[in-house]
Design an enzyme around this catalytic site. Sequence first.
Site, short mmCIF file in Angstrom:
data_model
loop_
_atom_site.label_atom_id
_atom_site.label_comp_id
_atom_site.label_asym_id
_atom_site.label_seq_id
_atom_site.Cartn_x
_atom_site.Cartn_y
_atom_site.Cartn_z
N ARG A 92 0.85 -1.19 0.00
CA ARG A 92 0.00 0.00 0.00
C ARG A 92 0.89 1.24 0.00
NH1 ARG A 92 -1.86 0.87 4.44
NH2 ARG A 92 -1.34 -0.98 5.65
N TYR A 220 -1.22 -3.33 -6.99
CA TYR A 220 -1.06 -4.05 -5.72
C TYR A 220 -2.40 -4.12 -4.96
CZ TYR A 220 -0.22 -5.19 -0.97
OH TYR A 220 -0.34 -5.79 0.26
N LYS A 229 -9.68 -2.15 1.79
CA LYS A 229 -9.33 -1.00 2.64
C LYS A 229 -10.08 0.27 2.19
CE LYS A 229 -6.14 -3.38 4.82
NZ LYS A 229 -6.36 -3.84 6.17
N HIS A 249 -10.88 -1.93 11.72
CA HIS A 249 -9.80 -2.80 11.23
C HIS A 249 -9.60 -3.92 12.25
CE1 HIS A 249 -5.30 -2.89 9.79
NE2 HIS A 249 -6.01 -3.82 9.21
N SER A 271 -1.03 -3.49 11.40
CA SER A 271 -0.52 -4.47 10.43
C SER A 271 0.74 -5.11 11.01
CB SER A 271 -0.17 -3.78 9.12
OG SER A 271 -1.26 -2.99 8.70
N CYS A 273 0.98 -7.61 13.19
CA CYS A 273 0.91 -8.04 14.60
C CYS A 273 0.18 -9.38 14.74
CB CYS A 273 0.21 -6.99 15.45
SG CYS A 273 1.25 -5.56 15.79
N ASP A 300 -9.69 -9.37 9.18
CA ASP A 300 -9.15 -8.02 8.89
C ASP A 300 -10.13 -6.88 9.15
OD1 ASP A 300 -6.94 -6.47 8.00
OD2 ASP A 300 -7.88 -6.21 6.04
N ARG A 398 1.66 -12.25 -0.82
CA ARG A 398 0.31 -12.51 -0.29
C ARG A 398 -0.32 -13.77 -0.84
NH1 ARG A 398 -1.96 -8.48 3.35
NH2 ARG A 398 -0.31 -6.94 3.48
C1 OXD Z 1 -2.90 -4.28 6.27
C2 OXD Z 1 -3.44 -5.35 5.43
O1 OXD Z 1 -1.88 -3.69 5.90
O2 OXD Z 1 -4.41 -5.99 5.87
O3 OXD Z 1 -3.47 -4.02 7.32
O4 OXD Z 1 -2.95 -5.55 4.33
MN MN Z 2 -5.31 -5.10 7.56
#
Ligand code: OXD
Ligand code: MN
Length: 620
Positions: A92, A220, A229, A249, A271, A273, A300, A398
């Site tokens: 991102r 991406y 998002k 989130h 992100s 964690c 998520d 991913r």
């Molecule tokens: C993030 C994702 O960055 O879920 O939180 O990709």
């Molecule tokens: Mn996320």
Amino acid sequence: METAKKHLLAHIGNLKIWIGRVKMTQNRALQQWVSEMAQLCQPERIVWIDGTAEQKKVLEEEAVASGEMIRLDEQKWPGCFYHRTATNDVARTEQLTYICTSKKEDAGPTNNWMKPAEAYRQAALYFRGAMKGRTMYVIPFSMGPLGSPFSKIGIELTDSIYVVLNMLIMTRAGREILEQLGESDNFTRGLHSKADLDPNRRLILHFPEDNTIWSVGSGYGGNVLLGKKCLSLRIASWLSRREGWLAEHMLIMGIEDPTGKIDYIAAAFPSACGKTNLAMLIPPEHFRAQGYKVWTVGDDIAWLRIGEDGRLWAINPETGFFGVAPGTNAQSNPNALATIRRNTIFTNVLLTEDGDIWWEDGEGEPPASGIAWDGRPWKPGLTDDSGRPIPGAHPNSRFTAPIVQCPSVSPEWDNPRGVPLTAIVFGGRRSRLAPLVYETFSWQHGVYVGATMASEITAAQYGKQGQVRRDPMAMLPFCGYNMADYFHHWLNFGKKIEKPPKIFHVNWFRKNEAGDFIWPGFGENLRVLNWIIRRAHNQAGAVRTPIGFVPAEGELDLTNLEISGETIEQLFAIDPKDWQKELAGHSSFFAQFGDRLPQGIRDEYHALKERLALERIGTK
Ligand code: OXD
Ligand code: MN
């Protein structure tokens, strides 16, 4: 010859789809918008995505024929594909992500801002003619179960088959969405073009006042799967404030006890964690033997609404996982490994010549050779000029996989009513400060704890390693409006919940002086969740500290866990000096919001300051 034939067949298939589906909707607002966007982007043809297996197959073949996707070995990875993004387009791009509101204050100090007219003008320069010679796909999709009061409809226009195939996994997409939409013009308008993938001509723009998203110059996932998002967090957070709900989130999981009672929790972590790992957790043997089970609802995003029964209810608006591959292994997340065995799209992992894949800290030995995420030949032990190992898979590579393939998927994951929440959990990566778990004193205090959430930067993120990044409710990159107003909304919202869930904070990442993690994490985290749930039902003892309630001695079930009393003490240590420093960090973070910072947050700051001061006097 064979490839050319396939290509031709795919083209004919495409043409049929185009001709067959053009009348898929009578919705005038939608037709007009699609036609305006087509005039801007000038695609060669327009294909409406109907959600059928037949159309999906044609698209897969076309993507394989054009080289956009590579089919993996059918024996090892049935129904799976590989995709490589441009090397400058692997994550991102927060610096190119904008909230475009009429007034700058409405976007707030934590978002990039552009005036809507200027943003449309600039992006239009990049979109103009960007789809020449390409197909524009029209993807009607729903975030949330179709027809649920939680759900929102979006339409994404894109020139990327990769996007279409990902959206078919991550959302409910196809003809029935249009039927549900009918003549209404109440849908999020998402326009995406890869254009020339030039980072200097890349913009991820959100126009919350117009319910519109424009994303250009990237391929991406986080920038281009507009349902995720962009819609489900940035646009939805704006809508949720107006409509009286929350877009967060957060993962959602159910924990079933031996009597069959299931408690649901929603948890927000920045992100990197381990949200996906926690959502799919496998209980430790001691808990499994008693009959505990974990059910995955989402990993998520959570949308939260107050139910008629006065409780807080949650849905996962998505239908798949877009998870980070490196670090996914049989110890960290066996359920994820099982989920991605088929019908999965892998992006930027290592590819072998025989259609197999691999990533760092995954399963099995690395292959003797392969092609790295950036398309270059790779072999184990490869290093760069300064002797650093060159990874085969990008650290942010991913998998995109359907939630229904997850062995722990909750039977309730698709319930249009959602699931009722017993607890909300906030967390971060703090090597010293925060104890393993604590319970906040009230909703307002819980909001304060969420608002001051922070995480130490890891090697996989930008910024200085070890530096603390404030990330309120893990929403810093995702809140579509002024974060001070967002805190306000949380505080007000809590007042309306008759039976609010209790709010907790956890930290799996505490370290000792030697720099080693002192909590085993992964499945063992269930021990902490178990205390949280018992505590929420007033069934577990706790001790009051200046920052919240921590488990009383013997209340955290540590059966069969080899952990010393000294380590437990370290896990729960609250160092007043560290907390004084932390308090100063809160204050400088909040300063940017000026007068807009709600009184409830100020009150909690002063209350914490006072409690810490008393503690200091007490320890003298
Ligand atoms: C993030 C994702 O960055 O879920 O939180 O990709
Ligand atoms: Mn996320």
